[in-house]
Scaffold this active site. Sequence first.
Site, mmCIF file in Angstrom:
data_model
loop_
_atom_site.group_PDB
_atom_site.id
_atom_site.type_symbol
_atom_site.label_atom_id
_atom_site.label_comp_id
_atom_site.label_asym_id
_atom_site.label_seq_id
_atom_site.Cartn_x
_atom_site.Cartn_y
_atom_site.Cartn_z
ATOM 1 N N SER A 171 3.931 5.841 2.221
ATOM 2 C CA SER A 171 2.708 5.065 2.509
ATOM 3 C C SER A 171 2.239 3.685 3.316
ATOM 4 C CB SER A 171 4.240 3.752 1.031
ATOM 5 O OG SER A 171 4.604 3.148 2.462
ATOM 6 N N LYS A 214 7.977 -4.476 -2.895
ATOM 7 C CA LYS A 214 6.863 -5.457 -1.521
ATOM 8 C C LYS A 214 6.694 -5.874 -1.241
ATOM 9 C CE LYS A 214 6.187 -0.355 -0.360
ATOM 10 N NZ LYS A 214 5.366 0.807 -0.374
#
Length: 746
Positions: free
Chosen positions: A642, A685
């Site tokens: 990611s 996140k």
Amino acid sequence: MEAGEHNTLGQLSFGFHGFFLFWMLTTKGEALAMEDVDTLGCYTCTHACTHTNMQKQKTEGRTKVLLETVPVHKLADIFVASFEISFEEQLSMLDSVDLKVRLSKATELVDRHLQSIRVAEKITQKVEGQLSKSQKEFLLRQQMRAIKEELGDNDDDEDDVAALERKMQSAGMPSNIWKHAQRELRRLKKMQPQQPGYNSSRVYLELLADLPWQKASEEHELDLKAAKEHLDSDHYGLVKVKQRIIEYLAVRKLKPDARGPVLCFVGPPGVGKTSLASSIAAALGRKFVRISLGGVKDEADIRGHRRTYIGSMPGRLIDGLKRVAVCNPVMLLDEIDKTGSDVRGDPASALLEVLDPEQNNAFNDHYLNVPFDLSKVVFVATANRLQPIPPPLLDRMEVIELPGYTPEEKLKIAMRHLIPRVLEQHGLSSELLQIPEAMVKHVIQRYTREAGVRHLERNLAALARAAAVRVAEQEQAVPLSKDVHRLASPLLENRLADGGEVEMEVIPMAVNNHEISSAFRIASPLVVDEAMLEKVLGPPRFDDREAAERVATPGVSVGLVWTAFGGEVQFVEATAMVGKGELHLTGQLGDVIKESAQIALTWVRARATDLKLAASEGISLLEGRDVHIHFPAGAVPKDGPSAGVTLVTALVSLFSQQRMRADTAMTGEMTLRGLVLPVGGVKDKILAAHRCGVKRVILPQRNLKDLVEVPTAVLANMEILLAKRMEDVLEQAFEGGCPWRQHSKL
Ligand code: ADP
């Protein structure tokens, strides 16, 4: 026959005579199956023979006569015929006509026989010695028991065994296990306490007796309303999670023997996974037992060691059941994602059996060696992350995610739950210590940066400790005072120097201790302020300016990553220097993230002209330059795809010499062709970005669906930018759009 031969024969015959005499005198005689029984008389007896001295003397006399009268060659024949010798040896004896040869063969046989008699005698002596020792011990023990009985002192091993037997009888073992236990008990009874194996056998039986074969916590009628109130009073927020727990309880109420799914709470540390599990136990009115699986690599930790091992013991599950002493507790399998596997087996596969309702009614612990029914146990598991859990195990559980709290939620949790609990734990009350909301907010923002509330609780506890010192010292100091007394703690003074709130009180002498403390309580609650925070907790650890400072130079980008501790903000630094076009990576990176870096560099190089990077300030990306990418917090291992978009942004920023926006963070995997792919952990996140004061988050377009899980209060404060291609990311990451646009405008 020649003289020499005579001589030798004489020596031999003498040797045989002497030898035979020695043999006769040293042995008590062996079974001599010979015809000449008369001559040899009592030598036909065995070891058990107990001759009187007279008989012995008679025998010796007869032997002497025999030796003197019977010719040597006959004597040899007589004795050799009496030994147990092989057929070949008998033949060879018959075959030797020569007297010398016959005598020498006979000597050899007698010698061999003599040796074996000696060895047999030695062994007999030894056995007799041991026997007499144990007989002596037995006798002494009997005497000791008689003395103890006489004294009325019954506390000996025998009684212990009897007590153990009684305990076993009342343990309610199933009949087949009871039979097994009785067999083992019979063995134990036959053993002496000093005997090896006595202790291990006894410990084993104690375990069998202690295990809750039938004993269960009394199941009372489940009151869903009360359970809901209980959950609400213990935990703030977590609406969905509580709802799911209530559903779970409702099913159990309607069908108590229902084999419902195993709930597995997944989330970062300190979000309340363990305390939710204990709330379930309280709601069900059952006992709670926690089994920590963190770091368990050995299958024997779950299943136990076989009893043949030295130091063997039962597995953690059986041990937990023994501790909790009921067969239907709520058992928390804590940190189920931290079990590993190595050469010592795979604990996860043992857990499969535990969690499978079809199999766990006969769980086989190697130490226990008899099946134990685990089907009444309510299992709840916790994990920090889902990935490490083996899929078959995950398949048996229903995952409930707890993503972490927003600062507002943390504030509420602190005010409603943590502060009252912390005060109570330290023997304080709100009359002695007050922590205003503004200060709690300050602790949340400046001293903690976590998904859960564990650090927050720890910091609040530190404040409570500091206050406790003051209160304790004051209560001590008052009785010693003469007329008036200044109540100030030297310890706290040290901590609250210059500007800190130091209370001074004048307490009259006459009042007693109780009045002093109540007077004190009413007069001076210690109110925490910023100065006290700094003295007790140290200087603030975090501030919102960090991102702005870090991205002040080109070549740095802000990414969002997912760790076992929830989401985190991660910076990526890139720099270039003269070299051979190599890529250097540092910061404890895994293979996947290394590949992402390669892809990022390749993409930037391939698009250098389009992005007008090659031309900018005369830097050529394609030749003569090494690129170094570093992920700070170098001690923490990192991996995952990611960081793709973050890496490209750092490189573009480096080569375009443009700074990235400090209020923006990003996450997303990138393909070699520049497509942005979705990533996991979006909720965590975004929460992490929110905690760090980030205002804009760039996400892959296909992660749009994950936004529904993010609390609306967080989304309301943030701008979420969706990207399909890498160009979209760059467009949003730089002030005034992507650098190439600026160039094209020129
Ligand atoms: P975990 O098992 O997830 O690591 P714990 O269950 O040990 O976390 O929780 C840590 C502390 O935080 C506990 O004291 C718990 O009561 C408290 N806590 C966590 N979440 C909440 C909440 N929503 N409401 C009240 N207290 C909470």
